[in-house]
Design a protein around this motif. Structure first.
Motif, PDB file in Angstrom:
ATOM      1  N   PRO A  83       0.816  -1.216   0.000  1.00  0.00           N
ATOM      2  CA  PRO A  83       0.000   0.000   0.000  1.00  0.00           C
ATOM      3  C   PRO A  83       0.850   1.267   0.000  1.00  0.00           C
ATOM      4  N   GLN A  84       0.227   2.354  -0.411  1.00  0.00           N
ATOM      5  CA  GLN A  84       0.928   3.632  -0.479  1.00  0.00           C
ATOM      6  C   GLN A  84       1.400   4.091   0.898  1.00  0.00           C
ATOM      7  N   ASP A  85       0.620   3.802   1.934  1.00  0.00           N
ATOM      8  CA  ASP A  85       0.976   4.253   3.289  1.00  0.00           C
ATOM      9  C   ASP A  85       1.866   3.253   4.018  1.00  0.00           C
ATOM     10  N   ASN A  86       2.368   2.272   3.315  1.00  0.00           N
ATOM     11  CA  ASN A  86       3.287   1.188   3.721  1.00  0.00           C
ATOM     12  C   ASN A  86       2.668   0.133   4.628  1.00  0.00           C
ATOM     13  N   GLY A  87       1.701   0.481   5.493  1.00  0.00           N
ATOM     14  CA  GLY A  87       0.987  -0.523   6.279  1.00  0.00           C
ATOM     15  C   GLY A  87       1.835  -1.293   7.263  1.00  0.00           C
ATOM     16  N   LEU A  88       2.953  -0.728   7.685  1.00  0.00           N
ATOM     17  CA  LEU A  88       3.848  -1.418   8.614  1.00  0.00           C
ATOM     18  C   LEU A  88       3.454  -1.147  10.063  1.00  0.00           C
ATOM     19  N   ALA A  89       3.752  -2.089  10.936  1.00  0.00           N
ATOM     20  CA  ALA A  89       3.519  -1.921  12.372  1.00  0.00           C
ATOM     21  C   ALA A  89       4.699  -1.178  12.981  1.00  0.00           C
ATOM     22  N   ALA A  90       4.462   0.024  13.486  1.00  0.00           N
ATOM     23  CA  ALA A  90       5.546   0.880  13.975  1.00  0.00           C
ATOM     24  C   ALA A  90       6.268   0.281  15.177  1.00  0.00           C
ATOM     25  N   ILE A  91       5.576  -0.562  15.955  1.00  0.00           N
ATOM     26  CA  ILE A  91       6.177  -1.110  17.179  1.00  0.00           C
ATOM     27  C   ILE A  91       7.001  -2.366  16.909  1.00  0.00           C
ATOM     28  N   LEU A  92       7.049  -2.801  15.656  1.00  0.00           N
ATOM     29  CA  LEU A  92       7.868  -3.951  15.285  1.00  0.00           C
ATOM     30  C   LEU A  92       9.089  -3.496  14.503  1.00  0.00           C
ATOM     31  N   THR A  93      10.089  -4.338  14.460  1.00  0.00           N
ATOM     32  CA  THR A  93      11.272  -4.041  13.660  1.00  0.00           C
ATOM     33  C   THR A  93      10.987  -4.325  12.188  1.00  0.00           C
ATOM     34  N   ALA A  94      11.913  -3.923  11.346  1.00  0.00           N
ATOM     35  CA  ALA A  94      11.771  -4.194   9.919  1.00  0.00           C
ATOM     36  C   ALA A  94      11.660  -5.692   9.656  1.00  0.00           C
ATOM     37  N   GLU A  95      12.551  -6.478  10.260  1.00  0.00           N
ATOM     38  CA  GLU A  95      12.527  -7.921  10.012  1.00  0.00           C
ATOM     39  C   GLU A  95      11.287  -8.572  10.607  1.00  0.00           C
ATOM     40  N   GLU A  96      10.799  -8.070  11.742  1.00  0.00           N
ATOM     41  CA  GLU A  96       9.589  -8.637  12.349  1.00  0.00           C
ATOM     42  C   GLU A  96       8.367  -8.383  11.473  1.00  0.00           C
ATOM     43  N   ASN A  97       8.277  -7.207  10.867  1.00  0.00           N
ATOM     44  CA  ASN A  97       7.153  -6.915   9.980  1.00  0.00           C
ATOM     45  C   ASN A  97       7.078  -7.903   8.830  1.00  0.00           C
ATOM     46  N   ILE A  98       8.224  -8.245   8.287  1.00  0.00           N
ATOM     47  CA  ILE A  98       8.253  -9.167   7.154  1.00  0.00           C
ATOM     48  C   ILE A  98       7.973 -10.600   7.603  1.00  0.00           C
ATOM     49  N   ALA A  99       8.619 -11.023   8.691  1.00  0.00           N
ATOM     50  CA  ALA A  99       8.456 -12.395   9.171  1.00  0.00           C
ATOM     51  C   ALA A  99       7.014 -12.681   9.577  1.00  0.00           C
ATOM     52  N   VAL A 100       6.387 -11.727  10.247  1.00  0.00           N
ATOM     53  CA  VAL A 100       4.992 -11.918  10.664  1.00  0.00           C
ATOM     54  C   VAL A 100       4.091 -12.108   9.453  1.00  0.00           C
ATOM     55  N   ALA A 101       4.304 -11.301   8.415  1.00  0.00           N
ATOM     56  CA  ALA A 101       3.485 -11.425   7.208  1.00  0.00           C
ATOM     57  C   ALA A 101       3.698 -12.776   6.533  1.00  0.00           C
ATOM     58  N   MET A 102       4.936 -13.249   6.495  1.00  0.00           N
ATOM     59  CA  MET A 102       5.216 -14.533   5.857  1.00  0.00           C
ATOM     60  C   MET A 102       4.579 -15.688   6.615  1.00  0.00           C
ATOM     61  N   ILE A 103       4.664 -15.649   7.932  1.00  0.00           N
ATOM     62  CA  ILE A 103       4.069 -16.717   8.745  1.00  0.00           C
ATOM     63  C   ILE A 103       2.548 -16.679   8.641  1.00  0.00           C
ATOM     64  N   ALA A 104       1.975 -15.467   8.601  1.00  0.00           N
ATOM     65  CA  ALA A 104       0.520 -15.324   8.507  1.00  0.00           C
ATOM     66  C   ALA A 104      -0.031 -15.888   7.202  1.00  0.00           C
ATOM     67  N   THR A 105       0.813 -15.944   6.172  1.00  0.00           N
ATOM     68  CA  THR A 105       0.369 -16.471   4.879  1.00  0.00           C
ATOM     69  C   THR A 105       0.871 -17.893   4.640  1.00  0.00           C
ATOM     70  N   GLY A 106       1.272 -18.580   5.722  1.00  0.00           N
ATOM     71  CA  GLY A 106       1.568 -20.002   5.625  1.00  0.00           C
ATOM     72  C   GLY A 106       3.028 -20.407   5.657  1.00  0.00           C
ATOM     73  N   GLY A 107       3.936 -19.438   5.776  1.00  0.00           N
ATOM     74  CA  GLY A 107       5.352 -19.772   5.831  1.00  0.00           C
ATOM     75  C   GLY A 107       5.761 -20.319   7.184  1.00  0.00           C
ATOM     76  N   THR A 108       6.775 -21.160   7.203  1.00  0.00           N
ATOM     77  CA  THR A 108       7.314 -21.661   8.471  1.00  0.00           C
ATOM     78  C   THR A 108       8.263 -20.612   9.050  1.00  0.00           C
ATOM     79  N   PRO A 109       8.562 -20.696  10.359  1.00  0.00           N
ATOM     80  CA  PRO A 109       9.529 -19.754  10.935  1.00  0.00           C
ATOM     81  C   PRO A 109      10.873 -19.765  10.210  1.00  0.00           C
TER      82      PRO A 109
END
Length: 216
Positions: A83-109
């Motif tokens: 999204p244009q507004d980036n949609g990132l969680a400010a209280i998480l780190t850069a790597e946490e934002n990505i990892a959470v999204a991957m796990i939420a869509t079926g990826g393993t840790p």
């Protein structure tokens, strides 16, 4: 890989006057489609409909010929939105934002760790992996959002003004990465007001005065 089609769609918010009317366009696997137009022309509105966030007031949005009904279905079908507004969680780190999204869509840790590292490296952000989003500059936040989108390996990738905060070198880096996604077989839609970025795409849909015209 999947084909996304907008078929005779009128797009409006609530009972308001349609922002766009009669939109017909197809995003095909292996191709990069630019959506252009001035601010307020409806680029974000169109990408929201393509993502399943905005049901058309008329017409249809189809993925491989089947109606796209909502965002949950879009996620299941591999329709990724940056999204244009980036949609990132400010209280998480850069790597946490990505990892959470991957796990939420079926990826393993383990997959999330590898995918996060790879995507941050592609965007030149390995050194910022452990920083909170709120500690990053606007351009770094934008690149983190792009890294998250790339890490999800969608069949359809919708990128909304994702180069607006970037300098020339990083803008070209992102355009090259979007092209690589198309080369991988994804259908890529890139909303942009940058003529040079649009020129790097295979096709261009121009929005003006509530209508959409495929100019090339």
């Amino acid at each position: 890989m999947r084909t996304l089609t907008v078929e005779g769609a009128d797009l409006a918010y609530g009972d308001g006057v349609p922002v766009l009317t009669g939109v017909t366009v197809t995003a095909r696997p292996g191709e990069l489609l630019a959506v252009t137009g001035t601010s307020g022309a409806g680029k974000t509105t169109l990408l929201s409909a393509m993502a399943g966030l905005l049901p058309p007031a008329a017409g249809r949005v189809l993925v491989d010929g089947d109606p796209l009904l909502d965002r949950d279905q879009g996620v299941k079908l591999g329709v990724v939105l940056i999204p244009q507004d980036n949609g990132l969680a400010a209280i998480l780190t850069a790597e946490e934002n990505i990892a959470v999204a991957m796990i939420a869509t079926g990826g393993t840790p383990a997959e999330a760790r590898r995918g996060t590292s790879t995507s941050l490296e592609k965007l030149g952000l390995s050194g910022q992996a452990g920083q909170l989003i709120e500690e990053l500059s606007g351009g770094q936040q934008q690149r983190t959002a792009i890294a998250r989108g790339l890490a999800l390996h969608g069949d359809v990738l919708l990128a909304d003004e994702v180069t607006s905060e970037l300098d020339a070198a990083n803008r070209q880096r992102v355009i090259d990465l979007l092209r690589a996604e198309a080369d991988r077989g994804a259908a890529v839609v890139f909303a942009t007001h940058d003529p040079e970025a649009a020129a790097a795409c295979d096709h261009e849909l121009h929005l003006a005065d509530g209508t959409a015209i495929l100019v090339r």
